[in-house]
Design a protein around this motif. Structure first.
Motif, PDB file in Angstrom:
ATOM      1  N   ASP A   1       5.964   0.142  -5.824  1.00  0.00           N
ATOM      2  CA  ASP A   1       6.135  -0.719  -6.986  1.00  0.00           C
ATOM      3  C   ASP A   1       6.601   0.125  -8.175  1.00  0.00           C
ATOM      4  O   ASP A   1       6.347   1.324  -8.230  1.00  0.00           O
TER       5      ASP A   1
ATOM      6  N   SER B   1       0.810  -1.220   0.000  1.00  0.00           N
ATOM      7  CA  SER B   1       0.000   0.000   0.000  1.00  0.00           C
ATOM      8  C   SER B   1       0.845   1.274   0.000  1.00  0.00           C
ATOM      9  O   SER B   1       0.304   2.373  -0.148  1.00  0.00           O
TER      10      SER B   1
ATOM     11  N   ALA C   1       2.914   2.129  -2.272  1.00  0.00           N
ATOM     12  CA  ALA C   1       3.124   2.525  -3.667  1.00  0.00           C
ATOM     13  C   ALA C   1       4.605   2.569  -4.038  1.00  0.00           C
ATOM     14  O   ALA C   1       5.057   3.491  -4.713  1.00  0.00           O
TER      15      ALA C   1
ATOM     16  N   ASN D   1       5.989   9.180  -6.458  1.00  0.00           N
ATOM     17  CA  ASN D   1       6.800   8.465  -5.469  1.00  0.00           C
ATOM     18  C   ASN D   1       6.691   9.060  -4.067  1.00  0.00           C
ATOM     19  O   ASN D   1       7.411   8.656  -3.176  1.00  0.00           O
TER      20      ASN D   1
ATOM     21  N   THR E   1       4.117   2.588 -10.065  1.00  0.00           N
ATOM     22  CA  THR E   1       3.680   3.751  -9.291  1.00  0.00           C
ATOM     23  C   THR E   1       4.827   4.709  -9.042  1.00  0.00           C
ATOM     24  O   THR E   1       4.645   5.922  -9.080  1.00  0.00           O
TER      25      THR E   1
ATOM     26  N   ARG F   1       4.405   8.917  -1.549  1.00  0.00           N
ATOM     27  CA  ARG F   1       4.029   8.031  -0.440  1.00  0.00           C
ATOM     28  C   ARG F   1       5.154   7.066  -0.104  1.00  0.00           C
ATOM     29  O   ARG F   1       5.470   6.834   1.057  1.00  0.00           O
ATOM     30  N   CYS F   2       5.784   6.530  -1.124  1.00  0.00           N
ATOM     31  CA  CYS F   2       6.884   5.589  -0.912  1.00  0.00           C
ATOM     32  C   CYS F   2       8.041   6.273  -0.192  1.00  0.00           C
ATOM     33  O   CYS F   2       8.600   5.732   0.773  1.00  0.00           O
TER      34      CYS F   2
END
Length: 180
Positions: free
Chosen positions: A81, A77, A79, A89, A84, A91-92
């Motif tokens: 990956d 969840s 993100a 980027n 995404t 949130r990651c």
């Protein structure tokens, strides 16, 4: 009749004109992906080369039963990956920043008082500095003092989790560095 024609022209003219240009997308975080890739690989290497001072713990697998006490982990969840990451980027990177700060706080806590790891701390600090440029510093959390006898166990658990976190984080930075 002229006022009616003028009114119709005013109403229809916007339909005949090309749509206004979309606003330029806001610039994404200006992360030095190559430097982050290099530092995350160095962090993974450093954690992997640490020797366990208590030989009996080398074969021990530790886990916590209470998921509320788990450290930040990179989840699906978040993100992180590849598809995404190429578009958004934020949130990651926030999750990575949260995890880096957590492990930095752990290395500076009483758990590691008797076993300082300056190279690991310095690498974490450098990586934190690169990621914080765009996302600011997350709040630091004071860790509750722990019993001295538990320090070797907690060190082992923290370093195992840091190794897992660093491996996934390194994959994120490797992908992002190669696409930029």
């Amino acid at each position: 009749m002229a006022p009616l024609r003028r009114l119709l022209l005013c109403l229809c003219l916007p339909l005949l004109l090309p749509p206004p240009a979309a606003p330029a997308p806001a610039p994404g975080p200006r992360i030095d992906w190559v430097a982050c890739r290099s530092l995350s690989r160095e962090l993974s290497r450093l954690v992997a080369t640490l020797k366990e001072p208590h030989r009996v713990l080398e074969e021990t697998q530790l886990s916590e039963e209470d998921p509320k006490n788990w450290p930040p982990r990179i989840r699906c969840s978040d993100a992180c990956d590849p598809s995404t990451l190429d578009t958004n980027n934020t949130r990651c990177l926030q999750r990575i920043l949260q995890g880096l700060q957590h492990y930095r706080d752990l290395l500076g806590s009483d758990i590691f008082t008797a076993r300082r790891l300056p190279r690991l701390e310095a690498t974490l600090d450098q990586l934190l500095g690169l990621v914080q440029q765009e996302h600011g510093r997350p709040p630091r959390h004071s860790l509750a003092p722990s019993e001295t006898w538990t320090h070797p166990l907690l060190q082992r658990l923290a370093l195992q989790r840091l190794q897992s976190f660093a491996a996934i984080m390194s994959r994120v930075f490797t992908h992002s560095a190669s696409t930029r």
